[in-house]
Design a protein around this motif. Sequence first.
Motif, PDB file in Angstrom:
ATOM      1  N   TYR A   1     -39.429  28.092  78.281  1.00 46.56           N
ATOM      2  CA  TYR A   1     -37.947  27.900  78.181  1.00 46.56           C
ATOM      3  C   TYR A   1     -37.434  26.828  77.392  1.00 46.56           C
ATOM      4  O   TYR A   1     -36.409  27.050  76.576  1.00 46.56           O
ATOM      5  CB  TYR A   1     -37.333  27.668  79.664  1.00 46.56           C
TER       6      TYR A   1
ATOM      7  N   ILE B   1     -35.377  27.388  73.720  1.00 38.97           N
ATOM      8  CA  ILE B   1     -34.222  26.431  73.349  1.00 38.97           C
ATOM      9  C   ILE B   1     -34.183  26.175  71.970  1.00 38.97           C
ATOM     10  O   ILE B   1     -33.258  26.159  71.080  1.00 38.97           O
ATOM     11  CB  ILE B   1     -33.947  25.518  74.233  1.00 38.97           C
TER      12      ILE B   1
ATOM     13  N   LEU C   1     -33.095  31.681  85.417  1.00 42.18           N
ATOM     14  CA  LEU C   1     -31.720  31.487  84.808  1.00 42.18           C
ATOM     15  C   LEU C   1     -30.874  32.011  85.833  1.00 42.18           C
ATOM     16  O   LEU C   1     -31.188  33.038  86.434  1.00 42.18           O
ATOM     17  CB  LEU C   1     -31.905  31.679  83.303  1.00 42.18           C
ATOM     18  N   LYS C   2     -29.630  31.850  85.610  1.00 39.89           N
ATOM     19  CA  LYS C   2     -28.424  32.346  86.294  1.00 39.89           C
ATOM     20  C   LYS C   2     -27.884  33.438  85.607  1.00 39.89           C
ATOM     21  O   LYS C   2     -27.093  34.275  85.998  1.00 39.89           O
ATOM     22  CB  LYS C   2     -27.305  31.129  86.572  1.00 39.89           C
TER      23      LYS C   2
ATOM     24  N   ASN D   1     -26.502  34.919  81.215  1.00 45.26           N
ATOM     25  CA  ASN D   1     -25.664  34.441  79.988  1.00 45.26           C
ATOM     26  C   ASN D   1     -25.780  33.020  79.739  1.00 45.26           C
ATOM     27  O   ASN D   1     -24.635  32.417  79.000  1.00 45.26           O
ATOM     28  CB  ASN D   1     -24.126  34.564  80.420  1.00 45.26           C
ATOM     29  N   GLU D   2     -27.058  32.609  79.827  1.00 44.99           N
ATOM     30  CA  GLU D   2     -27.072  30.956  78.968  1.00 44.99           C
ATOM     31  C   GLU D   2     -27.258  31.318  77.545  1.00 44.99           C
ATOM     32  O   GLU D   2     -27.869  32.374  76.813  1.00 44.99           O
ATOM     33  CB  GLU D   2     -28.417  30.332  79.380  1.00 44.99           C
ATOM     34  N   ARG D   3     -26.660  30.440  76.775  1.00 49.62           N
ATOM     35  CA  ARG D   3     -26.463  30.600  75.349  1.00 49.62           C
ATOM     36  C   ARG D   3     -26.757  29.072  74.873  1.00 49.62           C
ATOM     37  O   ARG D   3     -26.121  28.292  74.941  1.00 49.62           O
ATOM     38  CB  ARG D   3     -25.218  31.322  74.867  1.00 49.62           C
ATOM     39  N   VAL D   4     -27.494  29.390  73.500  1.00 45.58           N
ATOM     40  CA  VAL D   4     -27.787  28.224  72.808  1.00 45.58           C
ATOM     41  C   VAL D   4     -27.721  28.702  71.214  1.00 45.58           C
ATOM     42  O   VAL D   4     -28.156  29.505  70.814  1.00 45.58           O
ATOM     43  CB  VAL D   4     -29.111  27.626  72.970  1.00 45.58           C
TER      44      VAL D   4
ATOM     45  N   MET E   1     -28.437  34.350  73.247  1.00 52.59           N
ATOM     46  CA  MET E   1     -28.530  34.442  74.628  1.00 52.59           C
ATOM     47  C   MET E   1     -30.129  34.164  74.935  1.00 52.59           C
ATOM     48  O   MET E   1     -30.930  35.063  74.180  1.00 52.59           O
ATOM     49  CB  MET E   1     -27.862  35.738  75.153  1.00 52.59           C
TER      50      MET E   1
ATOM     51  N   THR F   1     -32.739  34.423  78.200  1.00 54.14           N
ATOM     52  CA  THR F   1     -32.884  35.098  79.645  1.00 54.14           C
ATOM     53  C   THR F   1     -34.482  34.797  79.920  1.00 54.14           C
ATOM     54  O   THR F   1     -35.541  34.864  79.163  1.00 54.14           O
ATOM     55  CB  THR F   1     -32.810  36.598  79.673  1.00 54.14           C
TER      56      THR F   1
END
Length: 470
Positions: free
Chosen positions: A198, A202, A223-224, A226-229, A233, A235
């Motif tokens: 992870y 990132i 992850l929960k 819709n994490e975006r950096v 996106m 996952t």
Amino acid sequence: MKRILLFVVCSIYFSFAEAQKREVHILSVNDMHATIDVFPQLAGLIDSLRTVDPSLLVFSAGDNRTGNPLNDKYSIPSYPMVTLMNLVGFNGSALGNHEFDGHSLKRLIGLSNFRYICANIVPDDSIGIHTVPCQVFDVEGLKVGVVGAVQLSQMGIPSTHPDNLHGIHFTQPKETIAQYEWLSRQCDVTILLSHLGYEDDIEMAKQFGWFDLIIGGHTHTQLKGNERVNNVMITQNKNKFGRVTYITLTVDSGRVIDKKAEYIDVKKFPRKSRLVESVVQYFSSNPRFKQIVGHAEAPFETREELGCLMCDALIDAFNADIAVENPGGVRIDSHPAGDITLLDVLEMDPFDNNAVVLELTGEELLRMMLTYSNSQVLRFPFVGGMRCELTTEKDNPNKIKSVRLLTLDGKKLNMKRRYRVVTNSYVPATSVVPKGAAHEQNVQTTDVLIQFLKKQQKVNYLGRRSLTFK
């Protein structure tokens, strides 16, 4: 009349604009570690999704194998997993570090109906390992480009026994991935199928904003959604089917305009494939693994307790002063009170490592453990025959500042004295030890543990620790 004509034109325009929006659906998994018993539900979920969208893509972010003896000890290692992945219709898989376990990668690739996608592997032609750096999938006219990458340890190789990698070379992921930006210009969707972990995902997202999506693995990070950096996106799920990810990408005029990730508890999915269930039952029918080899009077609640058991078994077998067990060599988190079966032991220690005896001074022992762990708390080995007191950095609790080696009665270990140390073959192969110090004993650590459990008959390691923190 003009108003009617304007209305018709506008209706045609908006209908045309709406028609340009298309969806790509993806189901992804990571770090399955041969959890074959969940495949009937996974197949049921995939069948349900493909009923709605026959173009559904199914990807694995790697580490498909290692962790289930029913798969790893099969006559053709990992044949059950490959068979099941073929049966449910995987479209592609990253190479995880554990795909290299057991010298069977060439055979696994030959048995698979999908490609292994990895850009930073460079095998010698004579090895016969055929992977692809990237692959473009056609989803009803949309081009979905996928490039893959596998993590490298501080030694510059994936985290597997170095002996498994003869004739296979690797390039650094960031430098390699940078060469594939052209894929984003030729495709409607661009995906990194990553077995980097992870934190590295990132960094990849920060550096390569031309990815629409990173499907991650390796660190088992739940992850929960819709994490975006950098608008990329990312996952990832826990290992062994902690969850699976259902991804929807909306494409308009050659670019992704919307992204959504939903995490599904596939173990609770109400529909099963009867065909896949029958195949799983066939692969699970070996009575040999049900053999009882010992009894736990109390539960093992932590990996450290299990590591202490493994250390004691090594000390007993080789009359050693000290034993060292890497935390990554303990592959289950706990075990309930009750019978311990052969299957339990092989799940606990699945790597076929041999026992190794070394003659080391206290200073050399400490150097071996620190270089193996890269001074990280989470990688620092469990020990037997002594204790370790760790002091960590104030601003980074996973970074080791100093280590004191202590005898079992709390006295400082003599750092000049030479000790008989026993461990598994992976530890000295991935750390700094004096040249010629490691002597393989031609017996697997699993066999050592089995014999110890049979000898002890009953064991109780509840609350046992070998590491303390100051």
